[in-house]
Design a protein around this motif. Structure first.
Motif, mmCIF file in Angstrom:
data_model
loop_
_atom_site.group_PDB
_atom_site.id
_atom_site.type_symbol
_atom_site.label_atom_id
_atom_site.label_comp_id
_atom_site.label_asym_id
_atom_site.label_seq_id
_atom_site.Cartn_x
_atom_site.Cartn_y
_atom_site.Cartn_z
ATOM 1 N N GLU C 99 31.861 73.324 44.693
ATOM 2 C CA GLU C 99 31.277 72.003 44.909
ATOM 3 C C GLU C 99 30.309 71.630 43.791
ATOM 4 N N ARG C 102 32.464 70.536 41.014
ATOM 5 C CA ARG C 102 33.064 69.225 41.273
ATOM 6 C C ARG C 102 32.118 68.102 40.899
ATOM 7 N N LEU C 103 30.829 68.341 41.104
ATOM 8 C CA LEU C 103 29.864 67.293 40.791
ATOM 9 C C LEU C 103 29.710 67.108 39.294
ATOM 10 N N GLY C 104 30.325 68.017 38.529
ATOM 11 C CA GLY C 104 30.200 67.900 37.092
ATOM 12 C C GLY C 104 31.284 67.060 36.440
#
Lengths: 278, 606, 235
Positions: C99, C102-104
């Motif tokens: 997660e 994913r935020l990157g």
């Protein structure tokens, strides 16, 4: 005994449905929306309108959800956003909004109590006792709502982004997340959920302009005790809601109304983190 | 006008507080007498309905005063001030309904109401003002208190009248006109007393608590005790108002003490102007009076209007309508004359046990957050006349160490002794009373107060604050006086702290801490954000303080040049432990220290 | 004339009234690596936070990849293909490794291709996908930060003291990865560091920050640079 058990479970379910919208707003925006009770009332009156127009009672909840969402969006832009840095003032301003909504409803619908047609009537036999079907339905609603929210939070990009904003807004922004938009969407959804809850609970009680206040107070205490976790909220609803049922049944119903509020206050004093990370 | 690096070209204060008071006293007395005259004449001019409404409005005004003092001045947001009103009212209602209304009974109810209210306030204060309790919690408790009050009345059934309340009980045989004069005079007197109280030194303290409660604790002030006293007093006054209401109105109902009324009070105070006293009184009286008239014709529209107005005020004009309207008029006045007390130098204390052993001793201090160890086995001491600098890379635990020294609840294990006495689990004010002074990294001062008020509060431990006067004198010990004069603050005594430059605020905080006559001074990065000139000035001051006043200073710093110039001793912290503790030469020539600072991974850890 | 990756002009910024940076001017050319060195508390982290928009700018102007971003909120910067790896509170402890990664990724990009690409550089991430980021060791967390920064193929990387607390072998590996990113993908890098050797092994140019101002600057490959800088850094 079965009846008591079912009372506890259904009460917990109802509390959960009512408090969820307040929780997600508290988690993402870090404020307590004191207008939550009035959104609940709006939802209730949406269901009333559906009854008065003679439409199918099943239309009430979706209509309420939509109304709450739209109004929530307007409120976020006009009232909540300017108070981003003043959380205590945000509580006061949303309470002011609550007063405005109550007065508007009273002007529009009058002060009296009204009744809404329930989409589902009667009782069924469960575990050897006859019990209200609608109340049992609320358990399903709570589970479905909880399930949907958890799925969104854990399984979608929006949910991931919301959780990031809850945990560390500055870092989330540095990663390209428009946190202002996340707050806006969250508040709208929270308000929509409040209205939905209002439409769902009206068949069990009645509809009047002041119906929201006791629910606001209970939801407020449940949220403070839960922190930011939907799971903690469920646990809090079961424990505190259960306590309320027990006190009302075996003790005094008036004291029963106080149970959640008093127990939560004591719990917060002993353990400010509440049920989070149990 | 000094050319200090700190001074900002602001003219010196000209008027002493007692001079201002003399001028204001006249205006004040005239206003009070006029208002009392208006109150006395009221019933002759107004119709009966207005008179009866205004009696209630005046009593509500009294509660508004208490709410303003609690919230507007001290920052305590209470949703349940109405409860104390209800208690006072029901004391009479219950006594008179169930017992004969004789003089002793009446007196008993008159006393019982405020006593019960005071007890309730004590309980709320105990729950809400404890150490490390979030400020939101007191609001939560007061809300709960209102809910409990109403439910208790409901449970009482016939005994308490439940939801319909009690009515028709015997009460004092006093005519309506007399009630009008009593209530009106009561409001004027309470407002006047409150006004005097808020002008006094204690009034300034209440504002200081609202602005920066932590700083107050670090001045040795027991803020929880002050707030408790305030809440209990406000409960008593409000209960008396409730008693008067029941006596005149002859009806009591649960709405008198409910959450809605509690929030209405907050609305009136917010609209009238938080922290202005007169504003909330006018707002309460006016709104209640108008509501009574409109409740017949347009009840809901009026409430709607008030609700909208409230939202608008909170969002756009948080200072309130009162100040927003009058600010326009006041701006035309010439620049206000500043008021400030005189500074007086205290004689030096008899130098008794100077340089007699360590004044601070830390033994085996550790701090753990769960499995994360931030500090371990820290042991050192320092004596008067030493300037010890604590240095080390980021994350070495320097600020944590300072926190553990100044707050008994912070450390996980180990002992801290100040002047030979262990701090145990004492709160910051306890540690300060043992002789500790702490200066924070960012200026930790009272933005809304003046320089002189801030210094006065710093002296509160040694010189108790007056509850009705604003003193003419601020007596400072030599060390504090030196900082004040050297940095030009003596020319800015009347200036509001918010308008000082960053360097001046840092200097003020230092002066405040020195005013407490500490034996050990903890300084957290005193040069942060200062210009080169300001840094040199502060450095010279610190060296003088240690040399001439026998102070012991513990300094955290990142500016290693600064440290090298002024320290007598340097302690290097790394990864939570002490790496080296020695004089300047030892430390600057140490290979170990050099390797730590060049950031080489795997440098030796203690 | 190519647009510089980052240009700061006369920047004055700080906390409240305390100005930490005074009239600072700095630039990072396209595909260039600039090392900003200096002792603690001298304003290095403040510099990055201001450039990212997390702190307000009192005076001066900040241009990222040619666009003036002064005063704009941080998510605008990230949208300009700028990745920011702060020194503190740099990962979401309660989210999983996956997660956090994913935020990157950039908007519109797909997660799996990026994850595979980055997974080659940091193999351990593949095994720890579902683990809560807070349970990783300090060194692993730093590598997670770096992995996340690389997910979106940034044109400019702002890195704040990534080597703090890392073992020498890991530091070497990081240097390799960043060098590759810079050479192959052309990412410009602004590297805040206290580890002089690491910084100079990657940098084209360096600048030493003292009390919010640049005390020394120059070419990283000049002779005796390391000794000169080291003497400015210690007690």
């Amino acid at each position: 005994m079965t009846s008591l058990f079912l009372d506890i479970v259904t009460t917990a379910a109802i509390l959960y449905v009512v408090a969820t919208g307040l929780l997600i707003v508290f988690g993402v925006l870090k404020i307590i929306n004191f207008a939550h009770g009035s959104f609940l009332t709006i939802g209730g009156y949406a269901a009333l309108v559906v009854t008065q127009l003679g439409l199918s009672p099943w239309a009430g909840p979706p209509l309420a959800l939509l109304a709450g969402f739209v109004l929530g969006a307007v409120v976020e832009m006009l009232i909540v956003r300017p108070l981003y840095n003043r959380p205590l003032d945000a509580i006061l301003a949303t309470w002011g909004l609550s007063i405005v909504v109550v007065q508007l409803i009273t002007i529009g619908f009058g002060r009296g109590t009204n009744f809404v047609v329930s989409p589902v009537k009667g009782a069924v036999v469960v575990l050897g006792t006859e019990y209200s079907l609608y109340r049992l339905l609320m358990i399903v609603v709570a589970l479905v709502l909880g399930g949907v929210l958890v799925t969104i939070m854990q399984g979608t990009r929006l949910g991931l982004v919301a959780r990031a904003v809850i945990m560390n807004e500055a870092l989330a922004q540095s990663l390209g997340i428009n946190s202002a938009r996340v707050r806006f969407i969250t508040f709208s959804i929270g308000s929509g959920l409040a209205a939905l809850a209002g439409a769902l609970i009206t068949p069990l009680l009645s509809v009047d302009p002041l119906m929201g206040v006791p629910w606001l107070l209970n939801a407020f205490m449940l949220v403070l005790v839960s922190g930011t976790s939907l799971l903690s909220l469920l646990l809090a609803c079961v424990v505190l809601g259960g306590a309320q049922v027990v006190v009302s049944t075996y003790g005094n119903p008036v004291f029963g109304a106080l149970t959640i509020v008093v127990l939560a206050a004591i719990l917060l004093r002993i353990r400010p983190a509440g049920f989070a990370r149990v | 006008m000094s050319e200090h690096p700190f001074a900002a070209g602001i003219p010196a204060a000209t008027r002493l507080p007692s001079e201002r008071w003399r001028i204001e006293r006249g205006i004040f007395a005239v206003l009070s007498v006029l208002t009392l005259a208006v109150v006395a004449a009221g019933p002759l001019v107004l119709d009966t309905y207005s008179v009866s409404v205004l009696i209630r409005s005046f009593l509500y005004g009294v509660i508004a005063v208490t709410v303003d003092i609690l919230w507007g001045y001290t920052g305590i947001l209470s949703f349940g001030q109405s409860v104390f009103f209800g208690i006072g009212a029901y004391a009479l209602g219950l006594a008179s309904t169930h017992l004969d209304f004789t003089s002793p009974i009446a007196l008993g109810a008159f006393v019982a109401g405020p006593v019960v209210a005071a007890a309730a306030a004590l309980l709320v204060a105990w729950l809400g003002f404890g150490p490390r309790v979030s400020p939101l919690y007191i609001s939560v408790i007061t809300l709960v208190q209102a809910v409990i009050f109403v439910q208790l009345i409901y449970t009482g059934g016939d005994y308490t009248g439940s939801s319909s309340g009690l009515s028709g009980f015997d009460t004092f045989d006093v005519g309506m006109e007399s009630w009008f004069r009593i209530a009106g005079a009561g409001l004027v007197i309470i407002t006047a007393l409150a006004w005097v109280f808020m002008r006094s030194d204690v009034g300034r303290l209440l504002i200081a608590i609202r602005e920066n409660e932590q700083r107050c604790s670090y001045c040795g002030i027991g803020t929880a005790r002050v707030k408790t006293l305030l809440l209990v007093s406000s409960a008593i006054v409000t209960a008396f108002a409730g008693f008067a209401y029941a006596a005149f109105n002859d009806v009591v109902a649960p709405d008198l003490g409910n959450f809605q009324f509690g929030t209405e009070l907050l609305i009136w105070v917010a609209l009238g102007g938080r922290g202005t006293l007169i504003g909330p009184v006018i707002a309460a009286v006016l709104i209640d009076f108008v509501s009574a008239y409109l409740s017949g014709s347009l009840p809901f529209v009026w409430q709607l209007f008030i609700g909208l107005l409230f939202i608008v005020v909170i969002v756009l004009m948080p200072q309130g309508l009162g100040p927003a309207l009058t600010n326009g008029m006041l701006r035309r006045r010439a620049k206000a004359v500043m008021v400030a007390p005189r500074l007086t130098l205290l004689p030096d204390p008899v130098v008794g046990d100077a340089a007699r052993g360590p004044v601070i001793e830390i033994t085996d201090l550790s701090k753990r957050y769960g499995s994360l160890t931030v500090l371990t086995g820290v042991t050192f001491g320092a004596s008067p006349g030493e300037l010890v600098s604590l240095v080390g890379p980021n994350g070495a635990g320097k600020t944590t160490l300072i926190r553990c020294i100044s707050d008994g609840l912070e450390r996980t294990s180990g002992t801290v002794k100040i002047g030979g006495k262990s701090i145990g689990r004492m709160s910051p004010e306890g540690c300060v009373r043992l002789g500790l002074g702490r200066k924070f990294q960012a200026p930790n001062v009272f933005d809304a107060l003046s320089v002189a008020d801030s210094l006065r509060i710093a002296r509160a431990q040694q010189e108790p604050l007056s509850a009705w006067r604003s003193s003419d004198e601020v007596r400072l010990p030599a060390a504090a006086m030196r900082v004040v004069v050297a940095t030009g603050l003596d020319q800015q005594l009347g200036t509001t702290v918010r308008h000082l430059s960053h360097g001046s605020k840092q200097a003020l905080e230092l002066a405040m801490v020195l005013a407490m006559e500490p034996r050990v001074l903890l300084l957290d990065e005193p040069t942060a954000g200062l210009t080169k000139a300001e840094r040199a000035a502060i450095g010279a001051i610190l060296v003088d303080l240690v040399r001439d006043h026998g102070l012991c200073i513990l300094l955290i710093e990142h500016d290693l040049d600064f440290v090298r110039d002024i320290s007598s001793r340097i302690i290097v912290l790394h990864q939570g432990g002490i790496v080296i503790d020695g004089n300047v030469t030892e430390v600057t020539t140490s290979e170990l220290v050099r390797s730590i600072y060049s950031g080489e991974p795997g440098a030796v850890t203690p | 004339m190519t647009v510089a990756a980052m240009e700061i002009d006369g920047l004055t910024a700080g906390y409240g009234e305390a100005m930490v940076l005074r009239d600072l001017s700095l630039h990072v050319g396209t595909g260039e690596v600039l090392a900003v060195l200096g002792k603690n508390g001298m304003g290095k982290s403040t510099l990055l936070r201001t450039v990212m928009g997390l702190l307000p700018t009192r005076r001066g102007c900040i241009r990222l990849l040619g666009e003036d971003v002064t005063g704009r909120p941080p998510y605008v910067h990230a949208a300009r293909a700028v990745s920011y790896s702060p020194q503190e509170r740099a990962i979401f402890q309660d989210l999983t490794v996956e997660e956090n990664l994913r935020l990157g990724i950039a908007r519109g990009e797909r997660f799996l291709p990026a994850f595979e690409r980055v997974g080659v550089l940091f193999p351990f991430l593949g095994m720890r996908r579902r683990q809560r980021a807070g349970t990783l060791s300090g060194g692993e967390q730093k590598m997670l930060i770096m992995a996340r920064a690389l997910m979106a193929r940034p044109q400019l990387m702002l890195i704040d003291e990534i080597t703090e607390g890392l073992q020498p072998s890991v530091v070497l590996r990081l240097a390799e990865i960043l060098r590759a990113q810079n050479r192959r993908e052309g990412s410009a890098i602004l590297l805040i560091e206290q580890n002089v050797r690491f910084a100079l092994s990657l940098a084209n140019r360096y600048a030493v920050l003292t009390r919010g101002e640049i005390a020394a600057a120059g070419d990283a490959s000049a002779p005796n640079v390391e000794a000169k800088i080291a003497s400015m850094m210690t007690v």
